[in-house]
Write a protein that holds these residues in place. Structure first.
Motif, PDB file in Angstrom:
ATOM      1  N   ALA A  48       0.833  -1.203   0.000  1.00  0.00           N
ATOM      2  CA  ALA A  48       0.000   0.000   0.000  1.00  0.00           C
ATOM      3  C   ALA A  48       0.869   1.254   0.000  1.00  0.00           C
ATOM      4  O   ALA A  48       0.578   2.228  -0.711  1.00  0.00           O
ATOM      5  CB  ALA A  48      -0.926  -0.009   1.215  1.00  0.00           C
ATOM      6  N   TYR A  49       1.943   1.228   0.782  1.00  0.00           N
ATOM      7  CA  TYR A  49       2.818   2.403   0.826  1.00  0.00           C
ATOM      8  C   TYR A  49       3.566   2.582  -0.490  1.00  0.00           C
ATOM      9  O   TYR A  49       3.817   3.707  -0.949  1.00  0.00           O
ATOM     10  CB  TYR A  49       3.817   2.295   1.974  1.00  0.00           C
ATOM     11  N   SER A  50       3.928   1.489  -1.109  1.00  0.00           N
ATOM     12  CA  SER A  50       4.603   1.567  -2.401  1.00  0.00           C
ATOM     13  C   SER A  50       3.681   2.189  -3.444  1.00  0.00           C
ATOM     14  O   SER A  50       4.110   3.022  -4.259  1.00  0.00           O
ATOM     15  CB  SER A  50       5.041   0.169  -2.848  1.00  0.00           C
ATOM     16  N   ARG A  51       2.415   1.811  -3.422  1.00  0.00           N
ATOM     17  CA  ARG A  51       1.439   2.400  -4.344  1.00  0.00           C
ATOM     18  C   ARG A  51       1.263   3.897  -4.073  1.00  0.00           C
ATOM     19  O   ARG A  51       1.161   4.699  -5.005  1.00  0.00           O
ATOM     20  CB  ARG A  51       0.100   1.684  -4.201  1.00  0.00           C
ATOM     21  N   LEU A  52       1.218   4.259  -2.792  1.00  0.00           N
ATOM     22  CA  LEU A  52       1.046   5.662  -2.417  1.00  0.00           C
ATOM     23  C   LEU A  52       2.233   6.494  -2.898  1.00  0.00           C
ATOM     24  O   LEU A  52       2.047   7.583  -3.469  1.00  0.00           O
ATOM     25  CB  LEU A  52       0.901   5.786  -0.900  1.00  0.00           C
ATOM     26  N   GLU A  53       3.455   5.978  -2.715  1.00  0.00           N
ATOM     27  CA  GLU A  53       4.643   6.717  -3.142  1.00  0.00           C
ATOM     28  C   GLU A  53       4.690   6.861  -4.655  1.00  0.00           C
ATOM     29  O   GLU A  53       5.062   7.923  -5.184  1.00  0.00           O
ATOM     30  CB  GLU A  53       5.902   6.005  -2.631  1.00  0.00           C
ATOM     31  N   GLY A  54       4.304   5.816  -5.368  1.00  0.00           N
ATOM     32  CA  GLY A  54       4.279   5.893  -6.825  1.00  0.00           C
ATOM     33  C   GLY A  54       3.255   6.903  -7.316  1.00  0.00           C
ATOM     34  O   GLY A  54       3.518   7.671  -8.260  1.00  0.00           O
ATOM     35  N   LEU A  55       2.093   6.935  -6.661  1.00  0.00           N
ATOM     36  CA  LEU A  55       1.049   7.875  -7.052  1.00  0.00           C
ATOM     37  C   LEU A  55       1.449   9.312  -6.735  1.00  0.00           C
ATOM     38  O   LEU A  55       1.122  10.242  -7.493  1.00  0.00           O
ATOM     39  CB  LEU A  55      -0.252   7.508  -6.330  1.00  0.00           C
ATOM     40  N   GLN A  56       2.155   9.502  -5.646  1.00  0.00           N
ATOM     41  CA  GLN A  56       2.625  10.842  -5.296  1.00  0.00           C
ATOM     42  C   GLN A  56       3.525  11.407  -6.392  1.00  0.00           C
ATOM     43  O   GLN A  56       3.444  12.585  -6.733  1.00  0.00           O
ATOM     44  CB  GLN A  56       3.373  10.806  -3.954  1.00  0.00           C
ATOM     45  N   GLU A 115       3.446  10.485  -9.573  1.00  0.00           N
ATOM     46  CA  GLU A 115       2.638  10.672 -10.784  1.00  0.00           C
ATOM     47  C   GLU A 115       1.903  12.012 -10.774  1.00  0.00           C
ATOM     48  O   GLU A 115       1.763  12.667 -11.808  1.00  0.00           O
ATOM     49  CB  GLU A 115       1.625   9.531 -10.922  1.00  0.00           C
ATOM     50  N   ILE A 116       1.390  12.418  -9.615  1.00  0.00           N
ATOM     51  CA  ILE A 116       0.608  13.664  -9.539  1.00  0.00           C
ATOM     52  C   ILE A 116       1.470  14.834  -9.044  1.00  0.00           C
ATOM     53  O   ILE A 116       0.942  15.870  -8.635  1.00  0.00           O
ATOM     54  CB  ILE A 116      -0.628  13.486  -8.630  1.00  0.00           C
ATOM     55  N   SER A 117       2.801  14.636  -9.081  1.00  0.00           N
ATOM     56  CA  SER A 117       3.768  15.704  -8.745  1.00  0.00           C
ATOM     57  C   SER A 117       3.603  16.215  -7.318  1.00  0.00           C
ATOM     58  O   SER A 117       3.697  17.418  -7.052  1.00  0.00           O
ATOM     59  CB  SER A 117       3.620  16.878  -9.735  1.00  0.00           C
ATOM     60  N   GLN A 118       3.350  15.315  -6.398  1.00  0.00           N
ATOM     61  CA  GLN A 118       3.323  15.656  -4.978  1.00  0.00           C
ATOM     62  C   GLN A 118       4.595  15.140  -4.316  1.00  0.00           C
ATOM     63  O   GLN A 118       5.130  14.108  -4.731  1.00  0.00           O
ATOM     64  CB  GLN A 118       2.100  15.045  -4.275  1.00  0.00           C
ATOM     65  N   PRO A 119       5.102  15.833  -3.305  1.00  0.00           N
ATOM     66  CA  PRO A 119       6.301  15.338  -2.620  1.00  0.00           C
ATOM     67  C   PRO A 119       6.035  13.995  -1.960  1.00  0.00           C
ATOM     68  O   PRO A 119       4.961  13.771  -1.403  1.00  0.00           O
ATOM     69  CB  PRO A 119       6.589  16.431  -1.575  1.00  0.00           C
ATOM     70  N   ALA A 120       7.019  13.110  -2.058  1.00  0.00           N
ATOM     71  CA  ALA A 120       6.875  11.785  -1.457  1.00  0.00           C
ATOM     72  C   ALA A 120       7.013  11.891   0.065  1.00  0.00           C
ATOM     73  O   ALA A 120       8.115  12.003   0.585  1.00  0.00           O
ATOM     74  CB  ALA A 120       7.926  10.842  -2.029  1.00  0.00           C
ATOM     75  N   LYS A 121       5.875  11.875   0.742  1.00  0.00           N
ATOM     76  CA  LYS A 121       5.865  11.992   2.197  1.00  0.00           C
ATOM     77  C   LYS A 121       5.031  10.868   2.788  1.00  0.00           C
ATOM     78  O   LYS A 121       3.976  10.512   2.246  1.00  0.00           O
ATOM     79  CB  LYS A 121       5.291  13.356   2.620  1.00  0.00           C
ATOM     80  N   ARG A 122       5.500  10.340   3.899  1.00  0.00           N
ATOM     81  CA  ARG A 122       4.782   9.270   4.580  1.00  0.00           C
ATOM     82  C   ARG A 122       3.708   9.858   5.476  1.00  0.00           C
ATOM     83  O   ARG A 122       3.837  10.974   5.986  1.00  0.00           O
ATOM     84  CB  ARG A 122       5.750   8.413   5.389  1.00  0.00           C
ATOM     85  N   LEU A 172      -4.897   9.959  -1.743  1.00  0.00           N
ATOM     86  CA  LEU A 172      -5.704   8.970  -1.029  1.00  0.00           C
ATOM     87  C   LEU A 172      -7.035   8.732  -1.736  1.00  0.00           C
ATOM     88  O   LEU A 172      -7.552   7.612  -1.752  1.00  0.00           O
ATOM     89  CB  LEU A 172      -5.950   9.439   0.410  1.00  0.00           C
ATOM     90  N   GLY A 173      -7.591   9.784  -2.329  1.00  0.00           N
ATOM     91  CA  GLY A 173      -8.844   9.630  -3.062  1.00  0.00           C
ATOM     92  C   GLY A 173      -8.676   8.728  -4.280  1.00  0.00           C
ATOM     93  O   GLY A 173      -9.539   7.885  -4.568  1.00  0.00           O
ATOM     94  N   ILE A 174      -7.568   8.896  -4.978  1.00  0.00           N
ATOM     95  CA  ILE A 174      -7.305   8.062  -6.157  1.00  0.00           C
ATOM     96  C   ILE A 174      -7.073   6.609  -5.750  1.00  0.00           C
ATOM     97  O   ILE A 174      -7.598   5.671  -6.375  1.00  0.00           O
ATOM     98  CB  ILE A 174      -6.092   8.607  -6.932  1.00  0.00           C
ATOM     99  N   LEU A 175      -6.289   6.416  -4.684  1.00  0.00           N
ATOM    100  CA  LEU A 175      -6.021   5.046  -4.213  1.00  0.00           C
ATOM    101  C   LEU A 175      -7.299   4.351  -3.760  1.00  0.00           C
ATOM    102  O   LEU A 175      -7.491   3.154  -3.998  1.00  0.00           O
ATOM    103  CB  LEU A 175      -5.019   5.087  -3.060  1.00  0.00           C
TER     104      LEU A 175
END
Length: 321
Positions: free
Chosen positions: A76-84, A86-93, A119-122
């Protein structure tokens, strides 16, 4: 411990403690002056506010469940980081909160709001154990705005530059912030009222404590501007007078110094601007304006009583100079 190390009680200016009753009793039994930790008191205030509104508590509980899902799933975290990326957001936990400190909840909400889009996209593509409704997202954003001043003040109260003189102004500013009605109050009005009541209750005795009052009165940034009433300011001046009378010997008279111009205080370079700066300025400006009006009125009456021959221009020159 004082006896063991040969430290006389007269050498102890103040002991800083938390709000626990056993600590209060220990200081009273030892006949030592003590003050409560402001950061700990702010924590108790916010706990009362967060627990007062069921809708906010429910939204926080869902947010906690979402964060827990990513904490326990590497995928789940790997998906979140990849999506961040893609949408040009900083990779933050996402920030996990802890029940012992309200600021952990603040940082958790902050991290959720920052990653709202991701989170909405995920949630739509892979699903989440629970989701926040649009109304709950709005509520969390308002809670974040409401608690941000508390977080800022708690950080400043825990810094190396924190002093007792800051407490009374902080209480006055918090009370002004929490009692001022705004268009953003809808949905958090109950929580805001509870926080205001908790601030009044938890800090009810600060103006009666000489350690706070004298420190505030002598601070050139604050003077008597942040006392809630003229009576409270007068009481602080009386406390200062009594303290001076207790000093051994005579107080040195420095007649060469202008009493209206206190020595400049060296600014702390690491103190960032605060969201409450405007309220600090507002209270100080109102108090200064009232003081000037009172001084002008007294000066005009004194001039008129002593000599009726003063012209308007001379009166303005005297008041201005």
């Amino acid at each position: 411990m004082l006896q063991t190390w040969g430290i006389p009680k007269t050498s102890v200016h103040v002991v800083l403690r938390d709000n626990a009753r056993n600590m209060i009793k220990a200081m009273n039994d030892a006949e030592l002056p003590s003050l409560t930790c402001t950061a700990h008191t702010l924590q108790l205030v916010v706990h009362e506010g967060l627990l007062s509104q069921r809708s906010a508590a429910d939204a926080v509980a869902i947010g906690r469940k979402i964060v827990g899902h990513f904490k326990h799933s590497t995928l789940a975290y790997s998906r979140l980081e990849g999506l961040q990326l893609e949408i040009s957001q900083p990779a933050k936990r996402l920030q996990q909160d802890v029940h012992t400190g309200w600021n952990g909840t603040f940082y958790m909400i902050q991290s959720l709001v920052e990653q709202k889009q991701a989170l909405g996209i995920l949630a739509s593509e892979y699903g989440l154990p629970d989701i926040l409704t649009a109304q709950q997202w709005t509520l969390l954003e308002k809670v974040l705005s409401l608690l941000r001043p508390f977080e800022e003040l708690a950080r400043k109260a825990s810094s190396a530059y924190a002093i007792a003189a800051d407490v009374i102004p902080v209480v006055s500013v918090l009370h002004r912030f929490l009692t001022k009605e705004t268009d953003e109050d809808h949905g958090v009005k109950g929580m805001k009222g509870t926080l205001a009541a908790a601030v009044r209750k938890r800090f009810s005795d600060v103006k009666e404590n000489p350690l706070y009052s004298i420190a505030t009165l002598l601070d050139p940034r604050y003077k008597n501007h942040f006392f809630s009433s003229n009576t409270a300011a007068a009481n602080a001046k009386e406390m200062l007078t009594l303290e001076l009378l207790r000093l051994p010997g005579e107080v040195d008279k420095q007649e060469d110094l202008d009493p209206t111009e206190p020595p400049a205080r060296k600014p702390c370079s690491d103190q960032a601007s605060s969201s409450l700066d405007s309220i600090f300025d507002e209270i100080a400006d109102v108090k200064a304006s009232l003081d000037r009006e009172a001084l002008d009125y007294c000066t005009i009456r004194d001039i008129s009583w002593r000599d009726h021959n003063f012209t308007a221009r001379q009166t303005i020159t005297i008041l201005g100079g």
